[in-house]
Scaffold this motif. Structure first.
Motif, PDB file in Angstrom:
ATOM      1  N   VAL A   1      19.651  45.530  40.402  1.00  0.00           N
ATOM      2  CA  VAL A   1      20.343  46.568  39.681  1.00  0.00           C
ATOM      3  C   VAL A   1      20.873  47.555  40.914  1.00  0.00           C
ATOM      4  N   ALA A   2      20.073  47.725  41.875  1.00  0.00           N
ATOM      5  CA  ALA A   2      20.671  48.670  42.925  1.00  0.00           C
ATOM      6  C   ALA A   2      21.846  47.917  43.724  1.00  0.00           C
ATOM      7  N   ALA A   3      21.653  46.663  43.994  1.00  0.00           N
ATOM      8  CA  ALA A   3      22.879  45.810  44.620  1.00  0.00           C
ATOM      9  C   ALA A   3      24.053  45.974  43.809  1.00  0.00           C
ATOM     10  N   LEU A   4      23.738  45.511  42.494  1.00  0.00           N
ATOM     11  CA  LEU A   4      25.017  45.525  41.489  1.00  0.00           C
ATOM     12  C   LEU A   4      25.628  46.944  41.543  1.00  0.00           C
ATOM     13  N   THR A   5      24.894  47.791  41.317  1.00  0.00           N
ATOM     14  CA  THR A   5      25.442  49.362  41.389  1.00  0.00           C
ATOM     15  C   THR A   5      26.413  49.550  42.667  1.00  0.00           C
ATOM     16  N   TYR A   6      25.401  49.368  43.678  1.00  0.00           N
ATOM     17  CA  TYR A   6      26.385  49.433  44.928  1.00  0.00           C
ATOM     18  C   TYR A   6      27.799  48.845  45.135  1.00  0.00           C
ATOM     19  N   TYR A   7      27.500  47.249  44.497  1.00  0.00           N
ATOM     20  CA  TYR A   7      28.791  46.528  44.310  1.00  0.00           C
ATOM     21  C   TYR A   7      29.945  47.113  43.584  1.00  0.00           C
ATOM     22  N   LEU A   8      29.528  47.730  42.486  1.00  0.00           N
ATOM     23  CA  LEU A   8      30.687  48.170  41.400  1.00  0.00           C
ATOM     24  C   LEU A   8      31.196  49.349  41.876  1.00  0.00           C
ATOM     25  N   ILE A   9      30.327  50.154  42.324  1.00  0.00           N
ATOM     26  CA  ILE A   9      30.915  51.483  42.834  1.00  0.00           C
ATOM     27  C   ILE A   9      31.412  51.524  44.291  1.00  0.00           C
ATOM     28  N   ARG A  10      30.773  50.777  45.223  1.00  0.00           N
ATOM     29  CA  ARG A  10      31.298  50.904  46.713  1.00  0.00           C
ATOM     30  C   ARG A  10      32.390  49.811  47.168  1.00  0.00           C
ATOM     31  N   VAL A  11      32.316  48.656  46.398  1.00  0.00           N
ATOM     32  CA  VAL A  11      32.865  47.418  46.887  1.00  0.00           C
ATOM     33  C   VAL A  11      34.195  47.067  46.003  1.00  0.00           C
ATOM     34  N   VAL A  12      33.964  47.099  44.783  1.00  0.00           N
ATOM     35  CA  VAL A  12      34.972  46.893  43.781  1.00  0.00           C
ATOM     36  C   VAL A  12      36.132  47.944  43.785  1.00  0.00           C
ATOM     37  N   LYS A  13      37.180  47.710  44.249  1.00  0.00           N
ATOM     38  CA  LYS A  13      38.204  48.970  44.352  1.00  0.00           C
ATOM     39  C   LYS A  13      39.846  48.268  44.048  1.00  0.00           C
ATOM     40  N   LYS A  14      40.501  49.039  43.746  1.00  0.00           N
ATOM     41  CA  LYS A  14      41.892  48.590  43.505  1.00  0.00           C
ATOM     42  C   LYS A  14      42.580  48.449  45.081  1.00  0.00           C
ATOM     43  N   PRO A  15      43.452  47.415  45.194  1.00  0.00           N
ATOM     44  CA  PRO A  15      43.965  47.560  46.577  1.00  0.00           C
ATOM     45  C   PRO A  15      44.728  48.661  46.711  1.00  0.00           C
ATOM     46  N   LEU A  16      44.826  49.138  48.148  1.00  0.00           N
ATOM     47  CA  LEU A  16      45.798  50.029  48.328  1.00  0.00           C
ATOM     48  C   LEU A  16      47.305  49.694  48.690  1.00  0.00           C
ATOM     49  N   LEU A  17      48.261  50.200  48.270  1.00  0.00           N
ATOM     50  CA  LEU A  17      49.538  49.864  48.373  1.00  0.00           C
ATOM     51  C   LEU A  17      50.295  50.840  49.290  1.00  0.00           C
ATOM     52  N   ILE A  18      50.760  50.456  50.395  1.00  0.00           N
ATOM     53  CA  ILE A  18      51.456  51.492  51.233  1.00  0.00           C
ATOM     54  C   ILE A  18      52.886  50.874  51.450  1.00  0.00           C
ATOM     55  N   THR A  19      53.761  51.768  51.253  1.00  0.00           N
ATOM     56  CA  THR A  19      55.136  51.506  51.486  1.00  0.00           C
ATOM     57  C   THR A  19      56.093  52.661  51.554  1.00  0.00           C
ATOM     58  N   GLY A  20      57.359  52.497  52.230  1.00  0.00           N
ATOM     59  CA  GLY A  20      58.158  53.710  52.355  1.00  0.00           C
ATOM     60  C   GLY A  20      59.279  53.909  51.411  1.00  0.00           C
ATOM     61  N   SER A  21      59.057  53.167  50.112  1.00  0.00           N
ATOM     62  CA  SER A  21      60.023  52.993  49.040  1.00  0.00           C
ATOM     63  C   SER A  21      59.270  53.067  47.733  1.00  0.00           C
ATOM     64  N   SER A  22      59.505  54.150  46.992  1.00  0.00           N
ATOM     65  CA  SER A  22      58.890  54.424  45.627  1.00  0.00           C
ATOM     66  C   SER A  22      59.378  53.359  44.782  1.00  0.00           C
ATOM     67  N   ARG A  23      60.714  53.118  45.003  1.00  0.00           N
ATOM     68  CA  ARG A  23      61.276  52.066  43.954  1.00  0.00           C
ATOM     69  C   ARG A  23      60.750  50.711  44.254  1.00  0.00           C
ATOM     70  N   CYS A  24      60.235  50.299  45.526  1.00  0.00           N
ATOM     71  CA  CYS A  24      59.445  49.098  45.921  1.00  0.00           C
ATOM     72  C   CYS A  24      58.057  49.307  45.351  1.00  0.00           C
ATOM     73  N   ALA A  25      57.431  50.301  45.463  1.00  0.00           N
ATOM     74  CA  ALA A  25      56.038  50.494  44.751  1.00  0.00           C
ATOM     75  C   ALA A  25      55.966  50.121  43.515  1.00  0.00           C
TER      76      ALA A  25
END
Length: 408
Positions: free
Chosen positions: A30-54
Motif C-alpha cells: 500500500v505504501a509503495a502503491l501510494t508513493y507510485y500514484l502520488i510521486r511517480v504518476v504525472k502528466k508529461p511536461l510540455l515546453i514550447t515557445g508557441s501557445s498555438r503549438c501547445a
C-alpha cells in the motif's frame, strides 16, 4: 489431549506469523502503491515557445494531457532502460515485411533503407502517401524492437516508412572507410534527396531515437527551411554531448551502459577493420582497446571524420548550441531520469524562445524506455505519442503551426 493442545498452539503460532507477514506485505504494498500514484504518476511536461503549438499538440495528442504510468517495477531509470530493452527484445518474434533498398553513396559506400509499405488506398494513393524516415540509435537498426514498433505503427496509421540503417549496421559490412557519427549529416541529406526524387508529392517527415535524433537535429539546424521535411520528432535525444559523457562516466553508468556500448562499437570496428587498416589516420589496435565511448571517440571517431579534438566533435554534435536554427516543427520526447540525457542538459530556456520546437518531458521513462504500467511489450508512451503526433502532422497540420510546411 496434551498433543492436541500442542498442535493447536503450533497452528495458532503459524497463523499469527502468517498474519503478521501478510500485514507487513500489505502495508509495504500500500505504501509503495501510494508513493507510485502520488510521486511517480504525472502528466508529461510540455515546453514550447508557441501557445498555438501547445494548444494544437494537447488537442491532437491526448497522451500529453493524461497521466503517464511508468512501468511500476522499475524503481530507477537504469532498471527501466535495461529491463524494457531486454524484455522487449525477447518479445520481438519476427521482422515486418521490409523491402530493402541499397543506396550507392557518392563516396563509394553503401546505405540500406528498409521500407515498410502501406498499400491501402483509403486515405492516400501511392504518389501522395506520407513517408517517415526512421533513424535508429547508436547500436540500433531495422530489427531493433523500438524501430519495429515505430515502423509497424507508421503502417497501421496508413503511412509509409523507410528505416535508415547506419552504414555497416545490421550485420552489413562497410564498403569503404566512411562511417557515421552524430555530427555528420551527409548521409541523411542524401537519403532525403533520394526519397524526395522518388515521391516528390509525398510529405516527408523524419523520426530518430538517441543518436538518430542527434543526426536529425543537426540536419535541421544545418539546412533550416530547406531541409525537405515537413516536421520531425526525436526521442531520448542527448542534448549536450559533454554532459552525456559526464553522466556515462559515473561508476554505475559506466558499468551498465558505457562499457556495453563501447564493446559494441569496438566489435563493429573489428568486423570492419580491413577497410581501416589501410587508413593512416587510425591506429585500429589502439582504438580496439577503448574501454569508454570517450576513449573510442578520441582514438577513432575524430580521426576518421577529421575533427580537431574530442571537444570539437562534441561541440558540433550537441543540439543545445543550435536550438535557434531549427525552422520546421520539431517534437522532442525526453525522460527526466534518462542518464543519457540528464535533465540539467536540456536547454529549456532556449527552447522556449523557438516556436518551432516542442519539448515533452516525462518524470520517468529511462532511455528509449517509456514502459507503460506492467508490461514493456505493450504499447509504450513513446509509441502512443509518436502515432498521435504523425497523425497530427499529416491529418491536422492545417490547424497548427505546421500548416505552411505541410502545404509546401
Amino acid at each position: 489431549m496434551a498433543e492436541t493442545l500442542d498442535e493447536l498452539g503450533l497452528f495458532e503460532e503459524k497463523m499469527l506469523t502468517y498474519t503478521s507477514s501478510l500485514a507487513i506485505f500489505v502495508g509495504v504494498s500500500v505504501a509503495a502503491l501510494t508513493y507510485y500514484l502520488i510521486r511517480v504518476v504525472k502528466k508529461p511536461l510540455l515546453i514550447t515557445g508557441s501557445s498555438r503549438c501547445a494548444d494544437f499538440l494537447q488537442r491532437r495528442c491526448p497522451v500529453l494531457v493524461q497521466e503517464y504510468y511508468p512501468t511500476v517495477w522499475c524503481f530507477t531509470s537504469r532498471a527501466h532502460t535495461i529491463v524494457c530493452s531486454v524484455l522487449a527484445e525477447l518479445t520481438t518474434w519476427k521482422l515486418p515485411p521490409y523491402r530493402r533498398e541499397i543506396l550507392d553513396m557518392p563516396d563509394g559506400g553503401e546505405l540500406h533503407l528498409d521500407w515498410l509499405e502501406h498499400h491501402s488506398n483509403s486515405h492516400h494513393d501511392n504518389r501522395t502517401r506520407p513517408i517517415i524516415i526512421i533513424l535508429p540509435g547508436m547500436s540500433g537498426h531495422s530489427g531493433s524492437h523500438y524501430i519495429i514498433n515505430l515502423a509497424k505503427a507508421t503502417s497501421k496509421k496508413g503511412y509509409r516508412s523507410a528505416v535508415y540503417n547506419h552504414r555497416g549496421s545490421n550485420g552489413v559490412k562497410l564498403k569503404n572507410n566512411r562511417y557515421y557519427c552524430a555530427a555528420d549529416t551527409t548521409d541523411l541529406q542524401h537519403v532525403v534527396a533520394h526519397i524526395r526524387s522518388l515521391y516528390p508529392d509525398a510529405p516527408l517527415m523524419a523520426v530518430g531515437a538517441s543518436l538518430g535524433g542527434m543526426i536529425i537535429f543537426n540536419y535541421l539546424a544545418k539546412f533550416g527551411k530547406d531541409c525537405g521535411l515537413v516536421a520531425a520528432m526525436v526521442m531520448s535525444m542527448p542534448w549536450n554531448t559533454f554532459k552525456t559523457t559526464e553522466s556515462l562516466e559515473e561508476p554505475l553508468n559506466r558499468l551498465l551502459f558505457n562499457k556495453y556500448l563501447t564493446f559494441g562499437l569496438t566489435q563493429h570496428l573489428r568486423q570492419n577493420r580491413e577497410v581501416f587498416d589501410k587508413d593512416s589516420r587510425v591506429d585500429v589496435d589502439h582504438a580496439l582497446k577503448s574501454s569508454t565511448i570517450a576513449e573510442y571517440d578520441e582514438r577513432f571517431t575524430i580521426k576518421v571524420f577529421g575533427f580537431e579534438s574530442v571537444d570539437h566533435f562534441y561541440t558540433l554534435a550537441s543540439a543545445c548550441y543550435k536550438v535557434s536554427r531549427v525552422q520546421i516543427p520539431l517534437l522532442s520526447l525526453n525522460a527526466a531520469d534518462d542518464v543519457f540525457a540528464p535533465l540539467c542538459s536540456i536547454p529549456t530556456e532556449e527552447i522556449k524562445k523557438n516556436p518551432n520546437i516542442a519539448l515533452v518531458v516525462t518524470s520517468h521513462g529511462g532511455h528509449i524506455g517509456f514502459g507503460d504500467w506492467l508490461f514493456p511489450s505493450r504499447e509504450s508512451f513513446m509509441d502512443k505519442l509518436y502515432q498521435q503526433y504523425v497523425d497530427a502532422v499529416f491529418k491536422y497540420g492545417q490547424e497548427g503551426h505546421i500548416e505552411a510546411h505541410v502545404q509546401k
